[in-house]
Scaffold this motif. Sequence first.
Motif, mmCIF file in Angstrom:
data_model
loop_
_atom_site.group_PDB
_atom_site.id
_atom_site.type_symbol
_atom_site.label_atom_id
_atom_site.label_comp_id
_atom_site.label_asym_id
_atom_site.label_seq_id
_atom_site.Cartn_x
_atom_site.Cartn_y
_atom_site.Cartn_z
ATOM 1 N N ALA A 66 0.123 -0.297 -8.733
ATOM 2 C CA ALA A 66 0.493 -1.516 -8.710
ATOM 3 C C ALA A 66 1.354 -2.086 -9.851
ATOM 4 C CB ALA A 66 -0.874 -2.463 -8.844
ATOM 5 N N LEU A 67 1.041 -1.260 -10.977
ATOM 6 C CA LEU A 67 2.117 -1.552 -12.172
ATOM 7 C C LEU A 67 3.478 -1.079 -11.732
ATOM 8 C CD1 LEU A 67 -0.023 -0.853 -15.293
ATOM 9 C CD2 LEU A 67 0.864 -2.996 -14.449
ATOM 10 N N SER A 267 8.561 2.726 -12.432
ATOM 11 C CA SER A 267 7.868 2.419 -11.185
ATOM 12 C C SER A 267 7.397 4.142 -10.730
ATOM 13 C CB SER A 267 8.494 1.815 -10.082
ATOM 14 O OG SER A 267 7.713 1.822 -8.978
ATOM 15 N N GLY A 268 8.355 4.992 -10.459
ATOM 16 C CA GLY A 268 7.727 6.179 -9.834
ATOM 17 C C GLY A 268 7.122 6.965 -10.862
ATOM 18 N N GLY A 269 7.417 6.864 -11.976
ATOM 19 C CA GLY A 269 6.488 7.528 -13.226
ATOM 20 C C GLY A 269 5.344 7.030 -13.111
ATOM 21 N N LEU A 270 4.909 5.720 -13.143
ATOM 22 C CA LEU A 270 3.649 5.215 -13.060
ATOM 23 C C LEU A 270 2.812 5.538 -11.880
ATOM 24 C CD1 LEU A 270 4.470 1.690 -14.442
ATOM 25 C CD2 LEU A 270 3.132 3.399 -15.662
ATOM 26 N N ALA A 271 3.226 5.661 -10.869
ATOM 27 C CA ALA A 271 2.845 6.011 -9.641
ATOM 28 C C ALA A 271 2.704 7.488 -9.542
ATOM 29 C CB ALA A 271 3.654 5.874 -8.221
ATOM 30 N N GLY A 272 3.572 8.168 -10.197
ATOM 31 C CA GLY A 272 3.178 9.763 -10.297
ATOM 32 C C GLY A 272 1.850 10.143 -11.298
ATOM 33 N N LEU A 273 1.807 9.221 -12.213
ATOM 34 C CA LEU A 273 0.686 9.426 -13.195
ATOM 35 C C LEU A 273 -0.534 8.952 -12.185
ATOM 36 C CD1 LEU A 273 -0.490 9.874 -15.962
ATOM 37 C CD2 LEU A 273 -0.065 7.216 -16.191
ATOM 38 N N GLY A 298 -2.204 -0.606 -3.915
ATOM 39 C CA GLY A 298 -1.623 -0.716 -4.867
ATOM 40 C C GLY A 298 -0.503 -2.005 -4.785
ATOM 41 N N LEU A 299 0.273 -1.833 -3.712
ATOM 42 C CA LEU A 299 1.178 -2.976 -3.450
ATOM 43 C C LEU A 299 0.393 -4.433 -3.034
ATOM 44 C CD1 LEU A 299 3.843 -1.293 -1.106
ATOM 45 C CD2 LEU A 299 4.180 -2.419 -3.141
ATOM 46 N N ALA A 300 -0.818 -4.247 -2.435
ATOM 47 C CA ALA A 300 -1.542 -5.427 -2.032
ATOM 48 C C ALA A 300 -1.958 -6.101 -3.375
ATOM 49 C CB ALA A 300 -2.648 -5.092 -1.085
ATOM 50 N N ALA A 301 -2.432 -5.148 -4.286
ATOM 51 C CA ALA A 301 -2.852 -5.477 -5.734
ATOM 52 C C ALA A 301 -2.041 -6.381 -6.279
ATOM 53 C CB ALA A 301 -3.543 -4.596 -6.224
ATOM 54 N N MET A 302 -0.734 -5.814 -6.243
ATOM 55 C CA MET A 302 0.422 -6.446 -7.029
ATOM 56 C C MET A 302 0.840 -7.879 -6.411
ATOM 57 S SD MET A 302 4.424 -5.275 -6.730
ATOM 58 C CE MET A 302 4.320 -5.957 -5.034
ATOM 59 N N ILE A 303 0.787 -8.020 -5.213
ATOM 60 C CA ILE A 303 1.008 -9.106 -4.436
ATOM 61 C C ILE A 303 -0.030 -10.150 -4.560
ATOM 62 C CG2 ILE A 303 1.323 -10.291 -2.125
ATOM 63 C CD1 ILE A 303 2.498 -7.546 -1.143
ATOM 64 N N PHE A 304 -1.287 -9.681 -4.615
ATOM 65 C CA PHE A 304 -2.366 -10.490 -5.102
ATOM 66 C C PHE A 304 -2.250 -11.020 -6.407
ATOM 67 C CE2 PHE A 304 -6.596 -10.856 -6.800
ATOM 68 C CZ PHE A 304 -7.174 -11.855 -6.146
#
Length: 420
Positions: A66-67, A267-273, A298-304
């Motif tokens: 989400a981050l 964004s990619g680095g955070l998702a990779g982590l 995670g995308l849904a959490a970001m939108i929420f």
Amino acid sequence: MSSVMSVTAARREEAAQKRTRMYYLIGLVALVSVALVRVLTGAHEIDSQGSLRAAIVATCPILLAALGGLWSERSGVVNIGLEGQILLGTWGAAFFTYYYGPYIGLLGAVLFGMAGGLIHALATVTFGVDHIVSGVALNVIALGLTTFLAEAFFADLDSKFGHGGAQQLTGLQKPFTITIPGVSDFTSDLAAKHWFLVSDVAAFIAAVTTSVSIVTVVVFVLVAVTGWVLWRTRFGLRLRSCGENPYAAESLGVNVRFYKYVAVLISGGLAGLGGGYLALVSSPGFHTNQANGRGYIGLAAMIFGNWRPGGVLLGSGMFGYTDSLRLRDPATIHAMLLLVGAWLIAFAAYKLWRRQTRSGIVLGVFGLFFLVWFLTTDEVPVDLTSMTPYLVTLLVLAFASQRLRMPAADGQVYRKGSVG
């Protein structure tokens, strides 16, 4: 001019304080309602130390995804490819951990996730490919690539930690954990007494002070760092301007492409982590398709969370908790029906008080449905519990859609020198 700017800054500060108070209020209401349901139903596992620890572990990969989405979309790039970047991170973490240890493994996860982000940035920012198309393609490629790499590198591997296989690598060394002596034992004993509110608070403290992975601590620090960088620094202001009006930002001398690239790489680095967390903390090791939809959640959490760090943390925690429910006993899951029903009824009353009649009625109907379900049954089908995170995702997005405000230029193809 300066007076206008000071008034604007004061209003923004007031809005930020109002959001902070709202988050505290939501947390307090959630705590009291969970404690009441626990006492009424006797389902003490609903917020036990073990349940909360499992929820935190389930939350972290979703929160990192989400981050990652927050960074990317604040710059105007929709990153549907988070799922694929998590998958790349899982393989990178497993490969580098096997040869160099868990901390290099986490770095490998970040680098592989950033590689996925670089591909997405090249496609969307440089070549103007539709963001959704690029993200979906990246997810498909990452799934196939990690499966191929697992078969190529792990099939015949004699692991010094565990064992390899065509689809997995288990027994990997994990990052160290933190336990606070004294506090952990005291709060664990207090939580076991099942006192109203006191034991609930103690269970939470015990969960965050007993055998907590250092990576978990880093994840929550990253939430604060994200909020500070994006909303308190000049760099963050410029990056967010690229997501609101890239052509106006360009006219003021902002290198829009540079900021979009940086945002998508982060964004990619955070998702990779997040993928590294799955392979080294959440589970015994790597296996193919380990993301299992967490990038989309995670995308849904970001939108929420309305594209804000505090909301993202709240949404990710909710999805992480529901994801961990599948590990609990049936009585706990059944007690959640009462909790959800009560929350929906309360929210419906608030909507009706605000004269939002239609949404209030819909929420009330759903709330009554859950209450009737709780009163007329003794358990919840096991198959339904595995679907809980996805059902919650759909319901939350449906109910929260009216209050959301995405960045104005989110998903738009940017071409340097064009007129917005």
